[in-house]
Design a protein around this motif. Structure first.
Motif, PDB file in Angstrom:
ATOM      1  N   GLY A   1       6.182   0.757   5.800  1.00  0.00           N
ATOM      2  CA  GLY A   1       7.178  -0.171   5.305  1.00  0.00           C
ATOM      3  C   GLY A   1       8.598   0.314   5.452  1.00  0.00           C
ATOM      4  O   GLY A   1       8.872   1.418   5.930  1.00  0.00           O
ATOM      5  N   ILE A   2       9.510  -0.540   5.038  1.00  0.00           N
ATOM      6  CA  ILE A   2      10.947  -0.279   5.029  1.00  0.00           C
ATOM      7  C   ILE A   2      11.444  -0.462   3.601  1.00  0.00           C
ATOM      8  O   ILE A   2      11.117  -1.465   2.947  1.00  0.00           O
ATOM      9  CB  ILE A   2      11.708  -1.249   5.955  1.00  0.00           C
ATOM     10  CG1 ILE A   2      11.189  -1.159   7.405  1.00  0.00           C
ATOM     11  CG2 ILE A   2      13.203  -1.002   5.889  1.00  0.00           C
ATOM     12  CD1 ILE A   2      11.495   0.134   8.104  1.00  0.00           C
ATOM     13  N   LEU A   3      12.198   0.502   3.112  1.00  0.00           N
ATOM     14  CA  LEU A   3      12.834   0.375   1.797  1.00  0.00           C
ATOM     15  C   LEU A   3      14.337   0.310   2.027  1.00  0.00           C
ATOM     16  O   LEU A   3      14.976   1.326   2.291  1.00  0.00           O
ATOM     17  CB  LEU A   3      12.472   1.546   0.891  1.00  0.00           C
ATOM     18  CG  LEU A   3      12.834   1.362  -0.597  1.00  0.00           C
ATOM     19  CD1 LEU A   3      11.958   2.235  -1.480  1.00  0.00           C
ATOM     20  CD2 LEU A   3      14.310   1.671  -0.887  1.00  0.00           C
TER      21      LEU A   3
ATOM     22  N   VAL B   1      10.549  -3.253   0.771  1.00  0.00           N
ATOM     23  CA  VAL B   1      10.919  -2.973  -0.614  1.00  0.00           C
ATOM     24  C   VAL B   1      12.441  -2.955  -0.685  1.00  0.00           C
ATOM     25  O   VAL B   1      13.100  -2.417   0.211  1.00  0.00           O
ATOM     26  CB  VAL B   1      10.347  -1.624  -1.087  1.00  0.00           C
ATOM     27  CG1 VAL B   1      10.689  -1.379  -2.549  1.00  0.00           C
ATOM     28  CG2 VAL B   1       8.838  -1.578  -0.875  1.00  0.00           C
ATOM     29  N   VAL B   2      12.998  -3.525  -1.744  1.00  0.00           N
ATOM     30  CA  VAL B   2      14.453  -3.635  -1.876  1.00  0.00           C
ATOM     31  C   VAL B   2      14.924  -2.880  -3.117  1.00  0.00           C
ATOM     32  O   VAL B   2      14.418  -3.105  -4.214  1.00  0.00           O
ATOM     33  CB  VAL B   2      14.892  -5.108  -1.984  1.00  0.00           C
ATOM     34  CG1 VAL B   2      16.394  -5.210  -2.227  1.00  0.00           C
ATOM     35  CG2 VAL B   2      14.511  -5.860  -0.711  1.00  0.00           C
TER      36      VAL B   2
ATOM     37  N   THR C   1       0.828  -1.191   0.000  1.00  0.00           N
ATOM     38  CA  THR C   1       0.000   0.000   0.000  1.00  0.00           C
ATOM     39  C   THR C   1       0.869   1.251   0.000  1.00  0.00           C
ATOM     40  O   THR C   1       2.094   1.162  -0.108  1.00  0.00           O
ATOM     41  CB  THR C   1      -0.903   0.013   1.239  1.00  0.00           C
ATOM     42  OG1 THR C   1      -0.068   0.004   2.407  1.00  0.00           O
ATOM     43  CG2 THR C   1      -1.796  -1.228   1.265  1.00  0.00           C
ATOM     44  N   GLY C   2       0.228   2.402   0.134  1.00  0.00           N
ATOM     45  CA  GLY C   2       0.968   3.648   0.281  1.00  0.00           C
ATOM     46  C   GLY C   2       1.343   3.881   1.739  1.00  0.00           C
ATOM     47  O   GLY C   2       1.267   2.990   2.576  1.00  0.00           O
ATOM     48  N   GLY C   3       1.734   5.118   2.048  1.00  0.00           N
ATOM     49  CA  GLY C   3       2.144   5.470   3.400  1.00  0.00           C
ATOM     50  C   GLY C   3       3.618   5.820   3.456  1.00  0.00           C
ATOM     51  O   GLY C   3       4.270   6.033   2.432  1.00  0.00           O
ATOM     52  N   VAL C   4       4.159   5.888   4.641  1.00  0.00           N
ATOM     53  CA  VAL C   4       5.569   6.237   4.832  1.00  0.00           C
ATOM     54  C   VAL C   4       6.430   4.975   4.776  1.00  0.00           C
ATOM     55  O   VAL C   4       6.166   3.997   5.477  1.00  0.00           O
ATOM     56  CB  VAL C   4       5.792   6.942   6.184  1.00  0.00           C
ATOM     57  CG1 VAL C   4       7.284   7.186   6.425  1.00  0.00           C
ATOM     58  CG2 VAL C   4       5.033   8.266   6.227  1.00  0.00           C
ATOM     59  N   PHE C   5       7.464   5.016   3.937  1.00  0.00           N
ATOM     60  CA  PHE C   5       8.462   3.949   3.874  1.00  0.00           C
ATOM     61  C   PHE C   5       9.795   4.545   4.325  1.00  0.00           C
ATOM     62  O   PHE C   5      10.340   5.434   3.675  1.00  0.00           O
ATOM     63  CB  PHE C   5       8.584   3.388   2.457  1.00  0.00           C
ATOM     64  CG  PHE C   5       7.508   2.403   2.106  1.00  0.00           C
ATOM     65  CD1 PHE C   5       7.797   1.055   1.940  1.00  0.00           C
ATOM     66  CD2 PHE C   5       6.190   2.816   1.948  1.00  0.00           C
ATOM     67  CE1 PHE C   5       6.793   0.146   1.621  1.00  0.00           C
ATOM     68  CE2 PHE C   5       5.183   1.915   1.633  1.00  0.00           C
ATOM     69  CZ  PHE C   5       5.481   0.575   1.476  1.00  0.00           C
TER      70      PHE C   5
ATOM     71  N   VAL D   1      11.448   1.680  14.457  1.00  0.00           N
ATOM     72  CA  VAL D   1      10.782   2.494  13.440  1.00  0.00           C
ATOM     73  C   VAL D   1       9.373   1.974  13.168  1.00  0.00           C
ATOM     74  O   VAL D   1       8.416   2.749  13.054  1.00  0.00           O
ATOM     75  CB  VAL D   1      11.628   2.533  12.147  1.00  0.00           C
ATOM     76  CG1 VAL D   1      10.840   3.141  10.997  1.00  0.00           C
ATOM     77  CG2 VAL D   1      12.913   3.329  12.379  1.00  0.00           C
ATOM     78  N   LEU D   2       9.232   0.665  13.084  1.00  0.00           N
ATOM     79  CA  LEU D   2       7.915   0.101  12.790  1.00  0.00           C
ATOM     80  C   LEU D   2       6.918   0.345  13.918  1.00  0.00           C
ATOM     81  O   LEU D   2       5.708   0.405  13.676  1.00  0.00           O
ATOM     82  CB  LEU D   2       8.035  -1.400  12.510  1.00  0.00           C
ATOM     83  CG  LEU D   2       8.753  -1.775  11.214  1.00  0.00           C
ATOM     84  CD1 LEU D   2       8.747  -3.284  11.031  1.00  0.00           C
ATOM     85  CD2 LEU D   2       8.127  -1.099  10.001  1.00  0.00           C
ATOM     86  N   GLU D   3       7.400   0.524  15.126  1.00  0.00           N
ATOM     87  CA  GLU D   3       6.506   0.805  16.244  1.00  0.00           C
ATOM     88  C   GLU D   3       5.805   2.152  16.102  1.00  0.00           C
ATOM     89  O   GLU D   3       4.798   2.396  16.767  1.00  0.00           O
ATOM     90  CB  GLU D   3       7.278   0.739  17.560  1.00  0.00           C
ATOM     91  CG  GLU D   3       7.652  -0.686  17.964  1.00  0.00           C
ATOM     92  CD  GLU D   3       8.533  -0.747  19.181  1.00  0.00           C
ATOM     93  OE1 GLU D   3       9.004   0.337  19.639  1.00  0.00           O
ATOM     94  OE2 GLU D   3       8.789  -1.866  19.680  1.00  0.00           O
ATOM     95  N   THR D   4       6.302   3.026  15.238  1.00  0.00           N
ATOM     96  CA  THR D   4       5.655   4.331  15.024  1.00  0.00           C
ATOM     97  C   THR D   4       4.518   4.253  14.019  1.00  0.00           C
ATOM     98  O   THR D   4       3.815   5.240  13.813  1.00  0.00           O
ATOM     99  CB  THR D   4       6.674   5.376  14.539  1.00  0.00           C
ATOM    100  OG1 THR D   4       7.115   5.039  13.212  1.00  0.00           O
ATOM    101  CG2 THR D   4       7.864   5.459  15.469  1.00  0.00           C
ATOM    102  N   GLY D   5       4.343   3.099  13.368  1.00  0.00           N
ATOM    103  CA  GLY D   5       3.221   2.924  12.455  1.00  0.00           C
ATOM    104  C   GLY D   5       3.519   3.145  10.994  1.00  0.00           C
ATOM    105  O   GLY D   5       2.584   3.185  10.181  1.00  0.00           O
TER     106      GLY D   5
END
Length: 296
Positions: A41-43, A77-78, A5-9, A34-38
């Motif tokens: 994803g991670i790129l 995402v890589v 989906t969209g959002g902050v990565f 970082v993921l605990e802030t909601g």
């Protein structure tokens, strides 16, 4: 094929130990924080960081570590940038094998290709990709500006999940939205114009700064997503100062690493030939972050 989906990565830095090797424990600990802030994803292995300074073995270790740390909580995402389409495809296959949800590619760095030629090269990679693809338009680094009409030629591959837009053109996010429609996500890729991109309808933000300031970046996106523009503008007044200090510094990777080392988890140095940020820039950024947090 399920698309993220969209959002902050958030885009991780690559922590190194005193022996020069990757510090996987520091990386995965920060992924969890970082993921605990909601964030969505991670790129990892971003295009303008230290990914090109890593060996194939180091790349694989990083991808697997991030995938394992993220689990089912967020998409991974890589970055699969390379000079040739064949090497891009090998990176994509390795990312899939390691459990990634999607990949990011760019035209060849410093290729200076005409946009039609660059789009054709990406088309061949995307046609064979087993994963959804984010196309990163960064003309400053690649020498090629992929306009909305060039990116539209990639839609028939069935793999165009999203575009990360970093040209800096004032109306580009709106133009991409008009050309690509709602089936393709459009991410802001330049931290300093995040709010401007959200106003134009961006569906997310790929943010190096979110590795250092994930909570503030996530809140800005949430305000914009919810149409709470007054709160977004108020937050932006403080946050944008920190983002500008990071983004305008040629040693921004080092600056993020040093600031994170002082505030949370030791990151180690940057890997040469990336430059090291000076102490004055670091102290100025830390003071700005402190003021931002007090303003919260």
């Amino acid at each position: 094929m399920t698309k993220p989906t969209g959002g902050v990565f958030a885009v991780p830095t690559t922590p190194f130990g005193t022996d020069g090797a990757q510090n996987i424990e520091a990386l995965t600990t920060r992924v969890t924080e970082v993921l605990e802030t909601g964030v969505a994803g991670i790129l990892c292995l971003g295009a303008t960081g230290e990914a090109l300074a890593l060996s194939d073995e180091e790349r694989e270790a990083q991808i697997r570590a991030v995938v394992d740390a993220a689990g089912d909580r967020a998409s991974v995402v890589v970055g699969c940038m390379a000079y040739t389409p064949e090497r891009m495809s090998r990176h994509i296959a390795n990312a899939q094998a390691a459990g990634a949800d999607a990949v990011m590619i760019t035209p060849p760095f410093y290729g200076g290709l005409e946009p039609d030629t660059a789009a054709a090269a990406l088309h061949s990679v995307m046609t064979d990709s087993p994963l959804p693809v984010m196309v990163y338009n960064n003309p400053h680094s690649t020498g090629t500006d992929l306009l909305p009409e060039h990116l539209a030629t990639l839609a028939d591959t069935g793999r165009l999940w999203s575009v990360k837009e970093t040209s800096g053109e004032a109306s580009r996010v709106r133009e991409l939205r008009a050309e690509l429609g709602e089936d393709v996500e459009v991410f802001v890729g330049a931290d300093g114009i995040a709010l401007e991109g959200f106003v134009q309808g961006a569906s997310g933000w790929v943010a190096a700064s979110a590795w250092l300031l994930p909570e503030a970046c996530q809140r800005l996106w949430a305000h914009a997503r919810d149409g709470n523009w007054a709160a977004a503008v108020e937050l932006w007044h403080g946050l944008s100062a920190a983002l500008a200090q990071i983004e305008d510094n040629p040693a921004f990777i080092s600056l993020i690493k040093q600031a994170l080392s002082r505030r949370s988890i030791e990151q180690g140095p940057v890997r040469p030939p990336l430059p090291t940020a000076d102490s004055q820039a670091l102290e100025t950024l830390l003071a700005t972050i402190t003021a931002l947090e007090k303003g919260d």
